[in-house]
Design an enzyme around this catalytic site. Structure first.
Site, PDB file in Angstrom:
ATOM      1  N   ARG A  30       0.816  -1.212   0.000  1.00 43.65           N
ATOM      2  CA  ARG A  30       0.000   0.000   0.000  1.00 43.65           C
ATOM      3  C   ARG A  30       0.858   1.274   0.000  1.00 43.65           C
ATOM      4  O   ARG A  30       0.565   2.233  -0.720  1.00 43.65           O
ATOM      5  CB  ARG A  30      -0.949   0.006   1.195  1.00 43.65           C
ATOM      6  CG  ARG A  30      -1.892   1.192   1.183  1.00 43.65           C
ATOM      7  CD  ARG A  30      -2.828   1.186   2.363  1.00 43.65           C
ATOM      8  NE  ARG A  30      -3.712   2.333   2.311  1.00 43.65           N
ATOM      9  CZ  ARG A  30      -3.400   3.533   2.759  1.00 43.65           C
ATOM     10  NH1 ARG A  30      -2.209   3.755   3.304  1.00 43.65           N
ATOM     11  NH2 ARG A  30      -4.245   4.533   2.646  1.00 43.65           N
TER      12      ARG A  30
ATOM     13  N   ALA B 235      -9.772  -1.426  -3.109  1.00 40.27           N
ATOM     14  CA  ALA B 235      -9.026  -0.403  -3.853  1.00 40.27           C
ATOM     15  C   ALA B 235      -9.457  -0.390  -5.316  1.00 40.27           C
ATOM     16  O   ALA B 235      -9.594   0.671  -5.935  1.00 40.27           O
ATOM     17  CB  ALA B 235      -7.529  -0.664  -3.723  1.00 40.27           C
TER      18      ALA B 235
ATOM     19  N   ARG C 119      -1.983  -9.240  10.955  1.00 41.27           N
ATOM     20  CA  ARG C 119      -1.321  -8.941   9.680  1.00 41.27           C
ATOM     21  C   ARG C 119      -0.044  -8.134   9.870  1.00 41.27           C
ATOM     22  O   ARG C 119       0.052  -7.294  10.770  1.00 41.27           O
ATOM     23  CB  ARG C 119      -2.280  -8.228   8.721  1.00 41.27           C
ATOM     24  CG  ARG C 119      -2.841  -6.931   9.234  1.00 41.27           C
ATOM     25  CD  ARG C 119      -4.014  -6.457   8.400  1.00 41.27           C
ATOM     26  NE  ARG C 119      -3.708  -6.333   6.984  1.00 41.27           N
ATOM     27  CZ  ARG C 119      -4.643  -6.152   6.037  1.00 41.27           C
ATOM     28  NH1 ARG C 119      -5.907  -6.094   6.364  1.00 41.27           N
ATOM     29  NH2 ARG C 119      -4.297  -6.018   4.780  1.00 41.27           N
TER      30      ARG C 119
ATOM     31  N   ASP D 115     -14.621   3.325  -0.057  1.00 48.89           N
ATOM     32  CA  ASP D 115     -15.115   2.682   1.161  1.00 48.89           C
ATOM     33  C   ASP D 115     -16.225   3.489   1.825  1.00 48.89           C
ATOM     34  O   ASP D 115     -17.025   2.942   2.589  1.00 48.89           O
ATOM     35  CB  ASP D 115     -13.971   2.512   2.169  1.00 48.89           C
ATOM     36  CG  ASP D 115     -13.067   1.341   1.828  1.00 48.89           C
ATOM     37  OD1 ASP D 115     -13.312   0.673   0.802  1.00 48.89           O
ATOM     38  OD2 ASP D 115     -12.115   1.088   2.592  1.00 48.89           O
TER      39      ASP D 115
END
Ligand SMILES: Cc1cc2nc3c(=O)[nH]c(=O)nc-3n(C[C@H](O)[C@H](O)[C@H](O)COP(=O)(O)OP(=O)(O)OC[C@H]3O[C@@H](n4cnc5c(N)ncnc54)[C@H](O)[C@@H]3O)c2cc1C
Length: 460
Positions: free
Chosen positions: A121, A342, A200, A329
């Site tokens: 990202r 995305a 994560r 979003d």
């Protein structure tokens, strides 16, 4: 340097709130379509948080108009091969590229290899930000939107620091916790926990390769290509991936805490590898030794337990007077394992800018409504995000032709007139950006979870 072809000025002014992927892409596409644009972001500087996400082929089409960004997007993305494993690590099949059964233009079934660009990202944000700088648009940081409003001919956004900005339209690209509901739906549709969370992390590969066993169990492919393993078990799945510079792992699992703060940042808590080992021991009875080793390569403060939030889908993204529109979003949530958040935000940006260009300055409200109509159908059909936490392979199935081959810009150009007629006269209009033969039925999260609990298959 290759030139970006800017369309004729439209005289339209737009304000974008939110400097995430959706907001930046909207600013870029609006600028390209001759719209004067400003972009505001609540953080103090560009945020580098996050690990990997996917940019699907439909979103890559946006880069056709941005030659420099396209080159950098290709250069910074990772091309993965994936192998599948049981939750104890036992190999099932692979590694294979992302190949899907789909249909060609003649409608014949075929197996295609679809390149899905995996991006870190932080690197992807940098590509977009650089492009924004090159066209002379600067993100105005430290502006947290607190209120959206509108009159018949202006949209207004107010920021916490007292700044108030007006434009022909305001795009609320402020993520899952958007402050735009009051002006759009008059009632807040709160993001809530999906019942799942993800441990994560992503970090420089050297930390992982320092452990010889981790190094040899998770190598690059002989071709030098990035390699990921997916371990699938009941109520959880795990990705472990290695690229030439980044090692990353994630474990999607059931979560029990009722806590569900409403920002990307607020939805996670820092945790340690020991927490994950403990979790696996509790749920599976033991933690495979190799996983323990993988977890232990994680640098301090790099691991988060990120709650997956979602919202019931709501069809209306445009305010009553048609001056404020939700995007990305803020308009629709996707769980991360659907690989779609995305991508859909970028498609939204392409569609919105095209509709505004076609409608022109005197028709901004109608352009926003047409955009809403053209985009909404596609999102309503993406119900796959309800089951991917349980069945991550559903993502493979979802890359059907109607989804990956979609061109949101061309679709807006081709369908604007028909959608407009529909909105004005009620003439029949049917979106074609949906799975062939699919008939939409309204759904909500409670229904979906009840089906899942009862073992009833969920339609993708
Ligand atoms: C820091 C961060 C890390 C992420 N990491 C991952 C990841 O690792 N994997 C993954 O799949 N997805 C990740 N996401 C989510 C993913 O980027 C989005 O789902 C997707 O790109 C859609 O983009 P968006 O622009 O609609 O929303 P977002 O990317 O969430 O962007 C929204 C932007 O709006 C800003 N904002 C929020 N509220 C306000 C306000 N009131 N006023 C002004 N600005 C506001 C936020 O700071 C953010 O920059 C991350 C998002 C963020 C913000």
């Amino acid at each position: 340097m290759p030139h970006v072809q800017r369309h004729h000025g439209t005289g339209i002014t737009a304000v974008v709130v939110g400097g995430g992927v959706g907001g930046i892409m909207t600013a870029l596409e609006c600028w390209r379509k001759g719209i004067q644009v400003r972009i505001f972001e609540r953080s103090l500087k560009p945020e580098t948080e996050g690990d990997f996400f996917s940019i699907g082929p439909s979103a890559c089409k946006a880069f056709e108009h941005w030659p420099v960004a396209k080159e950098e997007h290709e250069a910074t993305s990772y091309d993965f091969c994936l192998s599948y494993h049981k939750q104890n690590g036992e190999h099932i099949y692979g590694p294979v590229p992302l190949a899907v059964t789909t249909t060609n233009e003649a409608g014949e079934t075929t197996t295609n290899t679809i390149r899905v660009h995996r991006h870190l990202r932080s690197k992807f944000q940098k590509v977009l930000l650089k492009q924004l700088t090159e066209i002379g648009v600067a993100i105005e940081y430290n502006h947290r939107a607190v209120k959206y409003d509108e009159t018949n001919d202006k949209a207004i956004v107010e920021f916490e620091n007292g700044v108030r900005v007006e434009a022909d339209l305001v795009v609320a690209a402020d993520g899952v916790g958007t402050k735009s509901f009051e002006v759009v739906t008059r009632k807040e549709v709160r993001a809530r926990s999906s019942g799942y969370a993800i441990y994560r992390t992503a970090y420089p590969v050297e930390f992982a390769t320092a452990d010889p066993e981790v190094d040899s169990k998770f190598p690059l492919l002989p071709s030098g290509q990035s390699y990921a393993q997916m371990w699938v078990g009941p109520d959880m799945h795990m990705f472990i991936s290695r690229t030439e510079d980044i090692f990353s792992w994630s474990l999607t699992h059931k979560e029990t805490s009722a806590d569900s703060a409403e920002t990307w940042y607020g939805t996670h808590s820092k945790c340690t590898p020991a927490d994950v080992v403990q979790f696996l021991e509790k749920t599976l009875g033991s933690c495979p030794d190799i996983l323990r080793k993988v977890f232990n390569t994680t640098p301090e403060d790099h691991l988060v337990d990120w709650k997956i939030l979602w919202r019931d889908p709501q069809p209306l993204w445009t305010s009553r007077k048609g001056r404020v529109v939700q995007l990305g979003d803020a308009a629709h949530t996707f769980v991360p394992s659907s690989g779609n958040g995305a991508t859909q935000a970028i498609e939204d940006a392409m569609s919105l800018a095209s509709c505004l260009e076609i409608g022109g300055k005197s028709n901004v409200p109608m352009a926003l409504r047409v955009h809403n109509l053209l985009r909404n159908q596609a999102h309503r059909h993406h119900t796959n995000w309800g089951l991917v936490a349980q069945n991550p392979q559903a993502i493979k199935e979802s890359y059907d032709r109607w989804l990956w081959a979609h061109d949101a810009e061309q679709y807006a150009y081709e369908n604007y007139g028909k959608a407009l007629q529909h909105l004005i006269t009620g003439a029949p209009f049917k979106n074609t950006n949906a799975a062939p033969g699919y008939v939409y039925r309204a759904w909500n999260i409670d229904e979906l979870l009840a089906k899942q609990e009862a073992g009833i298959p969920i339609e993708v």
